[in-house]
Design a protein around this motif. Sequence first.
Motif, PDB file in Angstrom:
ATOM      1  N   GLU A   1       0.830  -1.207   0.000  1.00 28.50           N
ATOM      2  CA  GLU A   1       0.000   0.000   0.000  1.00 28.50           C
ATOM      3  C   GLU A   1       0.863   1.255   0.000  1.00 28.50           C
ATOM      4  O   GLU A   1       1.719   1.419   0.866  1.00 28.50           O
ATOM      5  N   PRO A   2       0.626   2.160  -0.958  1.00 25.97           N
ATOM      6  CA  PRO A   2       1.420   3.391  -0.984  1.00 25.97           C
ATOM      7  C   PRO A   2       1.032   4.315   0.171  1.00 25.97           C
ATOM      8  O   PRO A   2      -0.111   4.255   0.665  1.00 25.97           O
ATOM      9  N   PRO A   3       1.955   5.165   0.596  1.00 27.35           N
ATOM     10  CA  PRO A   3       1.611   6.120   1.652  1.00 27.35           C
ATOM     11  C   PRO A   3       0.612   7.132   1.103  1.00 27.35           C
ATOM     12  O   PRO A   3       0.636   7.464  -0.082  1.00 27.35           O
ATOM     13  N   ARG A   4      -0.279   7.573   1.969  1.00 27.55           N
ATOM     14  CA  ARG A   4      -1.281   8.552   1.555  1.00 27.55           C
ATOM     15  C   ARG A   4      -1.244   9.756   2.484  1.00 27.55           C
ATOM     16  O   ARG A   4      -1.637   9.640   3.655  1.00 27.55           O
ATOM     17  N   PRO A   5      -0.782  10.898   1.972  1.00 30.29           N
ATOM     18  CA  PRO A   5      -0.829  12.101   2.806  1.00 30.29           C
ATOM     19  C   PRO A   5      -2.284  12.405   3.156  1.00 30.29           C
ATOM     20  O   PRO A   5      -3.183  12.179   2.346  1.00 30.29           O
ATOM     21  N   ARG A   6      -2.491  12.883   4.346  1.00 32.65           N
ATOM     22  CA  ARG A   6      -3.848  13.218   4.755  1.00 32.65           C
ATOM     23  C   ARG A   6      -3.814  14.487   5.592  1.00 32.65           C
ATOM     24  O   ARG A   6      -2.826  14.764   6.268  1.00 32.65           O
ATOM     25  N   PRO A   7      -4.898  15.235   5.530  1.00 32.72           N
ATOM     26  CA  PRO A   7      -4.936  16.437   6.367  1.00 32.72           C
ATOM     27  C   PRO A   7      -5.083  16.025   7.831  1.00 32.72           C
ATOM     28  O   PRO A   7      -5.768  15.055   8.151  1.00 32.72           O
TER      29      PRO A   7
ATOM     30  N   TRP B   1      10.386  13.636  -2.371  1.00 31.76           N
ATOM     31  CA  TRP B   1      10.121  12.332  -1.775  1.00 31.76           C
ATOM     32  C   TRP B   1       9.177  11.578  -2.692  1.00 31.76           C
ATOM     33  O   TRP B   1       8.542  12.157  -3.564  1.00 31.76           O
ATOM     34  N   GLY B   2       9.109  10.271  -2.512  1.00 30.11           N
ATOM     35  CA  GLY B   2       8.217   9.461  -3.330  1.00 30.11           C
ATOM     36  C   GLY B   2       8.274   8.010  -2.913  1.00 30.11           C
ATOM     37  O   GLY B   2       8.772   7.675  -1.838  1.00 30.11           O
ATOM     38  N   THR B   3       7.759   7.148  -3.782  1.00 28.74           N
ATOM     39  CA  THR B   3       7.769   5.717  -3.513  1.00 28.74           C
ATOM     40  C   THR B   3       8.496   5.006  -4.642  1.00 28.74           C
ATOM     41  O   THR B   3       8.616   5.521  -5.753  1.00 28.74           O
TER      42      THR B   3
ATOM     43  N   PRO C   1       8.692  -8.387  -0.790  1.00 31.96           N
ATOM     44  CA  PRO C   1       7.375  -7.771  -0.935  1.00 31.96           C
ATOM     45  C   PRO C   1       7.399  -6.326  -0.432  1.00 31.96           C
ATOM     46  O   PRO C   1       8.341  -5.906   0.239  1.00 31.96           O
ATOM     47  N   GLY C   2       6.371  -5.588  -0.759  1.00 28.60           N
ATOM     48  CA  GLY C   2       6.186  -4.269  -0.176  1.00 28.60           C
ATOM     49  C   GLY C   2       6.546  -3.125  -1.089  1.00 28.60           C
ATOM     50  O   GLY C   2       6.313  -3.150  -2.286  1.00 28.60           O
ATOM     51  N   LYS C   3       7.143  -2.112  -0.484  1.00 22.66           N
ATOM     52  CA  LYS C   3       7.501  -0.883  -1.187  1.00 22.66           C
ATOM     53  C   LYS C   3       8.639  -0.208  -0.456  1.00 22.66           C
ATOM     54  O   LYS C   3       8.993  -0.585   0.664  1.00 22.66           O
TER      55      LYS C   3
END
Length: 164
Positions: free
Chosen positions: A112-118, A139-141, A149-151
């Motif tokens: 699962e990619p990181p998701r910025p959130r407020p 920054w990025g993935t 496995p993973g990211k």
Amino acid sequence: MPSPPPAQDGDTAVTRVPTAQLRPPRPVVGELLRSTFPADPAWATAVRHLVTERLAALMPHPERLDDAATATGELFANAVRHASRGPGDTVTVAVECTEHTLRVFVADRSPEPPRPRPADEAAESGRGLAIVSALADSWGTAPPEPGTPGKRVWFAIGRRETTA
């Protein structure tokens, strides 16, 4: 998920410095650190200290060293909190450096990619990626290492102060 751009050294401004103040360049290319830690929040301080220790001689500006350690700590905390699948899981931290750029990768086993959130003002979490974004130049993935496995979530910080 796009791969991180290759580390490239760009042109830098040349400033006349008295010869007595010149230091020989530090030829640094390649991986400086690769270490795997338990996916446990109790290891966050050790991760930050290890990164700080390894980079202290390579980052000429102390504030950039602090930025790198803080951003690494945030990515480690995110991997533990959002990607850990339980006891026995691990997070790998890798640091690569060129003459001009430091790049840190934090790998976990979740695809699962990181998701910025407020984040609400009163919230105790939710600011990690915003902090990384504020401290790092980019920054990025990236995909995981072959056979794992993973990211990987990465950030890059310039080793030299830019002039405007």
